[in-house]
Design a protein around this motif. Structure first.
Motif, mmCIF file in Angstrom:
data_model
loop_
_atom_site.group_PDB
_atom_site.id
_atom_site.type_symbol
_atom_site.label_atom_id
_atom_site.label_comp_id
_atom_site.label_asym_id
_atom_site.label_seq_id
_atom_site.Cartn_x
_atom_site.Cartn_y
_atom_site.Cartn_z
ATOM 1 N N PRO A 67 24.869 45.959 40.711
ATOM 2 C CA PRO A 67 25.019 47.410 41.270
ATOM 3 C C PRO A 67 26.048 47.446 42.364
ATOM 4 O O PRO A 67 27.207 47.348 43.159
ATOM 5 N N GLY A 68 26.189 48.856 42.409
ATOM 6 C CA GLY A 68 27.861 49.705 42.743
ATOM 7 C C GLY A 68 27.878 49.640 44.000
ATOM 8 O O GLY A 68 28.479 49.141 45.310
ATOM 9 N N MET A 69 26.726 49.582 45.448
ATOM 10 C CA MET A 69 26.289 49.026 46.767
ATOM 11 C C MET A 69 26.948 48.375 47.111
ATOM 12 O O MET A 69 27.037 48.184 48.439
ATOM 13 N N TRP A 70 27.146 46.863 45.860
ATOM 14 C CA TRP A 70 27.403 45.719 46.747
ATOM 15 C C TRP A 70 29.148 46.247 46.489
ATOM 16 O O TRP A 70 29.656 44.998 46.753
ATOM 17 N N ARG A 71 29.907 46.852 45.928
ATOM 18 C CA ARG A 71 31.120 46.809 45.972
ATOM 19 C C ARG A 71 31.495 48.277 46.750
ATOM 20 O O ARG A 71 31.385 48.628 46.715
ATOM 21 N N ASN A 72 32.841 47.611 47.374
ATOM 22 C CA ASN A 72 33.781 48.486 47.935
ATOM 23 C C ASN A 72 34.437 49.304 46.757
ATOM 24 O O ASN A 72 34.403 49.076 45.784
ATOM 25 N N SER A 73 35.676 50.375 46.735
ATOM 26 C CA SER A 73 36.445 50.807 46.390
ATOM 27 C C SER A 73 37.272 49.909 45.713
ATOM 28 O O SER A 73 37.825 50.015 44.378
ATOM 29 N N SER A 74 37.599 48.503 46.112
ATOM 30 C CA SER A 74 39.020 47.776 45.646
ATOM 31 C C SER A 74 38.030 47.592 44.550
ATOM 32 O O SER A 74 39.195 46.279 43.850
ATOM 33 N N ILE A 75 37.034 47.043 44.414
ATOM 34 C CA ILE A 75 36.142 45.851 44.046
ATOM 35 C C ILE A 75 35.541 46.388 42.941
ATOM 36 O O ILE A 75 34.487 47.333 43.154
ATOM 37 N N LYS A 76 36.196 46.772 41.086
ATOM 38 C CA LYS A 76 35.942 47.560 40.422
ATOM 39 C C LYS A 76 34.346 46.805 39.007
ATOM 40 O O LYS A 76 33.298 47.237 39.393
ATOM 41 N N THR A 77 34.080 44.839 39.843
ATOM 42 C CA THR A 77 32.957 44.993 39.159
ATOM 43 C C THR A 77 32.807 43.456 39.179
ATOM 44 O O THR A 77 33.521 42.403 39.427
ATOM 45 N N ILE A 78 31.969 42.602 39.696
ATOM 46 C CA ILE A 78 31.224 42.002 40.166
ATOM 47 C C ILE A 78 30.355 41.107 39.028
ATOM 48 O O ILE A 78 29.332 42.234 38.781
ATOM 49 N N GLU A 79 30.548 40.245 38.220
ATOM 50 C CA GLU A 79 28.906 39.674 37.211
ATOM 51 C C GLU A 79 29.044 38.024 37.702
ATOM 52 O O GLU A 79 30.257 37.292 38.175
#
Length: 654
Positions: free
Chosen positions: A603-615
């Motif tokens: 989910p978005g809370m694990w990503r900062n503004s530079s990371i769009k997707t983590i799967e």
């Protein structure tokens, strides 16, 4: 087998209760309202296609196979498909071949360039590199490209189009596989192998120019004796709109592999593959354009092998040069008539230089050299006639003159053709629950020439006695229908086929005939914003007959699949269960869990503004056999491959 089919049919029957209208598309997206860009001059429209076509282009589904060849994305999606899991190439992949899995006669088209399916040994087939993969049941629709009796695979590389900001993708894929081998006493030993793949790509659309550049590193290792290959792949894809009428695209592919040989034979081998593919489109007006394509490829291989008292040095260079020039048209006429087609010229040349030198202690040395060249200029044309989106007639033809320097003849000429038709009866008669209906039929004849397609896989081709031009004729007949119900939430396809090959190189077999039927059903059981469930059932049945057996057709062999894909917010689950019964050559019958895949998007809370997707994904292949007997010929056809495997994938996009 009966229980899981009944359970799947129950899910199909329940879907009208749960289905909801939404703009979201279920996974994988194989809806028939699509087209396949087969070559720069030919687009196959799935709404009007006269043969069985399936296309997978959902990026989430493709990323489940991001570290192995892209053909894995078709497992459980195409009726009658044979494809070993995690093999580096598609050499044994095909449609409607069953226990003839080892026959390498599928046609593989990558960005408009036709190959045989051994190209996976040299070009990067990693699913990370491709935006879509499609399969076509036979070459009736593509007789202008040549013959193939085990279907067609069409791969489209990713581009930088539409990516306005600089985008970087990283993918790490790890597979561990295992297999059991028995010795002469029946004692079994478990061997493991590792498949490590790491990919990095940069993409951006600059306006008039878009680009994508990628690098992939592949390492294979394990317990089995033999080599430990390491592959390096580089790919560049650049497109430019030079003027409103003139567009170009350049594909560059490179591969380098060096490996040390261990075991009974020691030494080293290196292989390099380099290809450039330039496509130019010029629009004369709204209904007429010119298309040109030039391809140059080089495969360079050399190595040293050391035996007990001898050594062998080998150096091989293969070249492929081809050029196309076509006129393409598509125009709507009065009274609902539609005319489209293409006509043009292609020149194709293959050449090989081979040097083989053997030095034996006390017996001196032996040197063998060979050069050979094939030339295939041809004229090709295809025309489509349509009437009010109801009736379509397709006619394709190809005149080829085939010659090679190692034969005593001056050359042979062949003519391939196909005639097909599509009737969209849903346009004029539509029952209340039916959203679309189409009937289709296709027939054609084409010639195939043994050892005539790129890449040439025989290391000592020049010394083989099969250098003469030996064409064999292939006839294909296919009749089928495609139907959609309940606003296309339930889709049904059926096919009947009858294929015949004559004068084949599998001497003394002179004729091989295969015929059978297929059913492809898919349903969007639930399709809402938070929950998506798609189910699929594939049924196929085929019988074979050869000229060596006078008792008629063999008992039917069948292959049935049930596929479920469930998406719940950030979670994804995919399941493929397959039941097979091989009656030809290999006697086996079993039901197996082919694929089990679990995916999670952070989910978005694990990503900062530079990371769009983590799967993160976890996949298992052939982990459990529910029942049955016999070997799985599909998974054991490739020497040294592993039958069971678990894979973990990490994907991040910046």
């Amino acid at each position: 087998m009966k229980m899981y089919l009944l359970f799947s049919l129950a899910i199909f029957c329940s879907f009208p209760v749960h289905a909801q209208d939404t703009t979201r598309v279920a996974l994988p997206d194989t809806v028939q309202n699509k087209s396949v860009q087969v070559t720069p001059y030919h687009v196959l429209n799935l709404n009007t296609s006269s043969v069985y076509v399936k296309k997978v282009d959902n990026p989430e589904w493709l990323r489940l196979s991001a570290g192995v060849h892209v053909f894995n994305a078709l497992r459980g999606q195409v009726a009658g498909l044979s494809i070993p899991a995690y093999v580096a190439n598609a050499g044994w992949a095909g449609l409607r071949q069953y226990s003839f899995t080892g026959v390498r006669n599928a046609l593989l088209i990558v960005d408009g360039v036709p190959f045989n399916n051994s190209i996976g040994n040299y070009m990067n087939m990693n699913a990370f590199e491709y935006s879509s993969v499609a399969t076509i049941s036979n070459t009736n629709a593509l007789s202008f490209l040549g013959g193939a009796n085990s279907g067609v695979f069409v791969l489209t590389s990713k581009t930088g189009e539409g990516i306005e900001r600089p985008t970087v993708e990283f993918n790490s894929y790890t597979t561990t596989g295992w297999m059991e081998l028995a010795d002469l006493s029946g004692n079994k030993t478990t061997f493991r192998r590792w498949h490590l793949s790491h990919s990095l790509a940069y993409s951006q659309d600059f306006g008039a120019v878009d680009a994508r550049i990628s690098y992939n590193n592949l390492v294979l290792s394990g317990d089995l004796p033999g080599n430990r290959p390491v592959y390096h792949f580089v790919k560049a894809n650049v497109g430019a709109a030079l003027t409103p009428r003139l567009e170009t695209r350049l594909y560059l592919d490179g591969m380098f592999n060096r490996q040390e040989l261990t075991g009974t034979v020691t030494g080293n081998e290196r292989t390099g593959f380099y290809q450039g593919n330039l496509i130019i489109n010029y629009k004369l007006n709204t209904w007429l354009k010119l298309v040109a394509q030039g391809v140059y490829a080089l495969r360079d291989s050399a190595g040293k092998k050391f035996f007990t008292d001898s050594q062998t040095l080998r150096d091989v260079q293969d070249h492929q040069v081809s050029g196309n020039f076509f006129i393409v048209t598509q125009k709507l006429l009065e009274n609902g008539l539609e005319l489209s087609g293409f006509t043009g010229f292609q020149y194709h040349s293959l050449s090989r230089k081979l040097l083989l030198r053997t030095e034996t202690g006390g017996l001196g040395s032996y040197e063998f050299t060979s050069e050979f060249e094939q030339r295939k200029p041809h004229l090709a044309a295809g025309f489509n006639f349509g009437y009010k989106n109801i009736l379509y007639v397709h006619i394709n033809g190809r005149q080829v003159r085939f010659s090679q320097t190692t034969t005593s003849s001056s050359g042979e000429s062949f003519f391939n053709y196909s005639v097909s038709s599509t009737f969209n009866f849903g346009r004029i008669w539509q029952p209340p629950s039916m959203s679309n209906g189409k009937l289709r039929a296709a027939m054609g004849r084409h010639y195939a020439v043994v050892f005539s397609d790129w890449p040439l896989e025989n290391s000592d081709y020049g010394s083989l006695p099969v250098r003469e031009i030996v064409p064999h004729k292939i006839w294909n007949l296919e009749v089928g229908g495609d139907f959609g119900f309940f606003n296309s939430k339930l889709n049904l396809t059926f096919n009947y086929f009858n294929n015949r090959s004559e004068d084949t190189y599998l001497m003394p077999i002179q004729k091989i005939t295969s015929k059978g039927w297929e059913v492809d059903m898919s349903s969007k059981v639930v399709d809402s914003n938070d929950l998506r469930l798609q189910a699929g059932i594939l049924l196929s049945n085929v019988r074979f007959r050869s000229s060596l057996v006078e008792s008629g057709f063999s008992d039917p062999s069948w292959r049935n699949n049930v596929t479920l894909q469930l998406t719940r917010k950030q979670f994804f689950i995919g399941i493929v269960v397959e039941s097979l019964n091989f009656r030809s050559l290999v006697g086996s019958s079993f039901t197996k869990l082919r694929d089990l895949s679990l995916g999670y998007r952070l989910p978005g809370m694990w990503r900062n503004s530079s990371i769009k997707t983590i799967e993160l994904t976890l996949s298992g292949r052939n982990l459990y056999k529910f029942s049955g007997y016999g070997n799985d010929a599909e998974e054991q056809m490739v020497p040294g491959s592993y039958t069971k495997s678990i894979s973990a994938n990490f994907y991040v996009k910046f």
